[in-house]
Design an enzyme around this catalytic site. Structure first.
Site, PDB file in Angstrom:
ATOM      1  CB  THR A 101      -0.956   0.012   1.206  1.00  0.00           C
ATOM      2  OG1 THR A 101      -1.799  -1.148   1.122  1.00  0.00           O
ATOM      3  CG2 THR A 101      -1.821   1.259   1.232  1.00  0.00           C
ATOM      4  CB  CYS A 102       3.950   2.126   1.851  1.00  0.00           C
ATOM      5  SG  CYS A 102       3.332   1.680   3.488  1.00  0.00           S
TER       6      CYS A 102
END
Length: 191
Positions: free
Chosen positions: A78-79
């Protein structure tokens, strides 16, 4: 990759912290209370690029308007796919709203943060600061225990606006939800 996402999501859900929220200023005196709107930013040494390049948060954020976003780990799904790229895509919008600097903080070593920034072409736009021992994350009391999947206590996913050394906006993600309130678009709407 799917197994890592699943474990990360389960681990974050177990730690739990409630719904995404802006945190209002509170007059309650409690030890280890998470940082809130109106609080001064703590003074902690972080590292940029290598262990010899200290950046003191008290000094860096003392003047002007800054956007800080924190992630559980560099190179995590996600990052890397959504959180950091959203800030890169909206960098000029932040500048047009008077933001002097955009900073990403993660509990990683400075070499990893530098490599991650280079990998996503953040150089010259987003400052990649390593909170090597989690001292900043602990001072703002926004940690999550991800030892089972990432090897240590890490930073919760959040974003804040700091103006002249004080927090003026704060969005903390509910654990395990991904991006529901700390994405670039969410912070742009509160500046």
């Amino acid at each position: 990759m799917q197994a890592i996402r699943s474990l990360l999501s389960k681990s974050l859900t177990i730690a739990g912290s409630g719904p995404c929220r802006s945190r209002p200023l509170s007059t309650t005196s409690v030890l280890n209370m998470p940082i809130q709107v109106g609080n001064p930013i703590p003074s902690v040494d972080l590292f940029e690029g290598d262990p010899g390049s200290k950046v003191n948060t008290g000094e860096l954020f003392a003047k002007g308007k800054s956007v800080i976003f924190a992630v559980p780990g560099a190179f995590t799904p996600t990052c890397s796919k959504d959180h950091l790229p959203g800030y890169l895509e909206n960098f000029e919008k932040f500048k047009s709203k008077g933001v002097d600097r955009v900073v990403c903080i993660s509990v990683n070593d400075p070499f990893v943060m530098a490599a991650w920034g280079k990998n996503l072409n953040a150089d010259g736009k987003i400052r990649m600061l390593a909170d090597t021992c989690g001292d900043f994350s602990k001072k703002v009391d926004l940690t999550v225990d991800l030892a089972a999947v990432l090897g240590s206590v890490r930073s919760k996913r959040y974003a804040m606006v700091v103006t002249d050394g004080k927090v003026t906006a704060l969005q903390v993600e509910p654990d395990g939800t991904g991006l529901s309130c700390s994405a670039a678009k969410d912070i742009l709407s509160v500046i």
